[in-house]
Design an enzyme around this catalytic site. Sequence first.
Site, mmCIF file in Angstrom:
data_model
loop_
_atom_site.group_PDB
_atom_site.id
_atom_site.type_symbol
_atom_site.label_atom_id
_atom_site.label_comp_id
_atom_site.label_asym_id
_atom_site.label_seq_id
_atom_site.Cartn_x
_atom_site.Cartn_y
_atom_site.Cartn_z
ATOM 1 N N GLY A 177 9.448 62.321 -7.427
ATOM 2 C CA GLY A 177 8.057 61.415 -7.682
ATOM 3 C C GLY A 177 6.866 62.348 -8.352
ATOM 4 C CG ASP A 194 12.257 60.970 2.478
ATOM 5 O OD1 ASP A 194 12.706 60.178 3.020
ATOM 6 O OD2 ASP A 194 12.211 61.492 1.403
#
Length: 148
Positions: free
Chosen positions: A25, A135
């Site tokens: 990202g 994550d």
Amino acid sequence: MIVQQMPKNRIDDRFKTIKELGHGGQGKVYLVTDTQTSKKYALKRIEKTSEESFRRFRKEANVLKQVNHPYSIKIVHEKITAKDDENYYVMEFAKHGNLQDHDYYIKDVVMCLRLFRKICLAVKAAHDKGILHRDLKPKNILLVKNKF
């Protein structure tokens, strides 16, 4: 917003770019060779230079530097200066990819337990520093060595 291209062949006259390994990202990761030692590393560069992505990139590098544990990836060099400059950090190269790429441990309970223990120890090292891995998943378990 500035989007940077593939890095020049040499970065800071020390790291030679070999190929792109992947992207996420906020940046891209490249395989590089340290021209001083001939050792291979992964170099992560920020691509989007919004204030928020720069802040997250800098925080990610700081977190990696804080967790000094045998089962955590280590940063060996960094250049994180200002939002619009070329910013990157260099870390150990996970030459065996990530846990998502492999299944050789699935039918071996002992190996699974060894792997799970090492993951837990690395997470504990982060927790001991007040850091939460938000994550944690097989894709984010990087394999520097092939065996557990």
